[in-house]
Enzyme design. Sequence first.
Site, PDB file in Angstrom:
ATOM      1  CD  GLU A 116      -1.317   0.239   3.634  1.00  0.00           C
ATOM      2  OE1 GLU A 116      -2.295  -0.507   3.532  1.00  0.00           O
ATOM      3  OE2 GLU A 116      -0.855   0.612   4.714  1.00  0.00           O
ATOM      4  CG  ASP A 117       1.127   5.660  -2.046  1.00  0.00           C
ATOM      5  OD1 ASP A 117       1.955   5.484  -2.958  1.00  0.00           O
ATOM      6  OD2 ASP A 117       0.986   6.741  -1.424  1.00  0.00           O
ATOM      7  CB  ILE A 118       4.047   6.225   2.030  1.00  0.00           C
ATOM      8  CG1 ILE A 118       4.346   6.962   3.332  1.00  0.00           C
ATOM      9  CG2 ILE A 118       4.149   7.193   0.851  1.00  0.00           C
ATOM     10  CD1 ILE A 118       5.783   7.343   3.496  1.00  0.00           C
TER      11      ILE A 118
END
Length: 289
Positions: free
Chosen positions: A274-276
């Site tokens: 998942e994206d930061i």
Amino acid sequence: MGNTDKRNLLDIAEQMLSKYPLCDQCLGRQFAWLSTDTSNRERGRSIKLLLSMQADEQIKSGDREGGLKILTELAGNGSFGPAGTLIKKNGIDPPSTKGCHLCLLEERSVFGRTSEIAERIIESTKNIEFATFLIGCIPVPTLAEREEELRALFSLLRGEPLKSDFNRELGKQVQKALGKEADFEHSDIVIVYNMIRDTLDIQINPIFVYGRYRKLVRGIPQSRWDCTACGGRGCESCGGTGRRYPDSIAEYVGIPVQSLAQGAGFKFHGAGREDIDALMLGSGRPFVV
Ligand SMILES: [Zn+2]
Ligand SMILES: [Zn+2]
């Protein structure tokens, strides 16, 4: 095969004993796949007892020489006490017993050491928390080679390896002393006895924790993210921390798990990256540590 299947088991055992010294355990192990609810030691002793009965019958029905020959093999190579007694009853001094060809290590049978090794196992596992164990061993190559040679020579097809015989005998002792179960598929610890070096190696199997995490703030990467400039050594652009971001989901989850399990390390696997800057709401993202 074919022909060997029709050979008489007692005749084969007698031929083996005429050539090699064999203890009850090692003689019985050559026929380990025959019958059940018994032990190799009992198999071996039963064979020797039957052979000595046959020999006694031979003597009593007139073939004194033939009977005494077999009794001498049983008393010497077989270390079978009752055969020695029968020889004495026939007015002859019995031969001295001989050390087993297949399990003798520095003058002692490896099977004779199992209770001693079990005690050492109990001592070295007393600070480890576990419910199930598995015993393994590294056998001495010369003993394994001798056994292979013997099996080839006598076309033996129903034997089991020394290794599994030994593991089971040692496992029985450990199970009795610890009151814990041997588990062949998912044991908590694996205890390996090295016959060559006479040492123990205890491996603790990893534990797996499954869960789901929710991420309610942005800006935390899923896994540890080292500084791209210095690769983690620490430099000016990361202020000496060696990291691009100070924290990670993996560490927030993994470090408490590691300390609870008193582990030496951890690996975190999230179900999907998942994206930061993404959030993880709702029921959360599954993970395994
Ligand atoms: Zn033996
Ligand atoms: Zn840096």
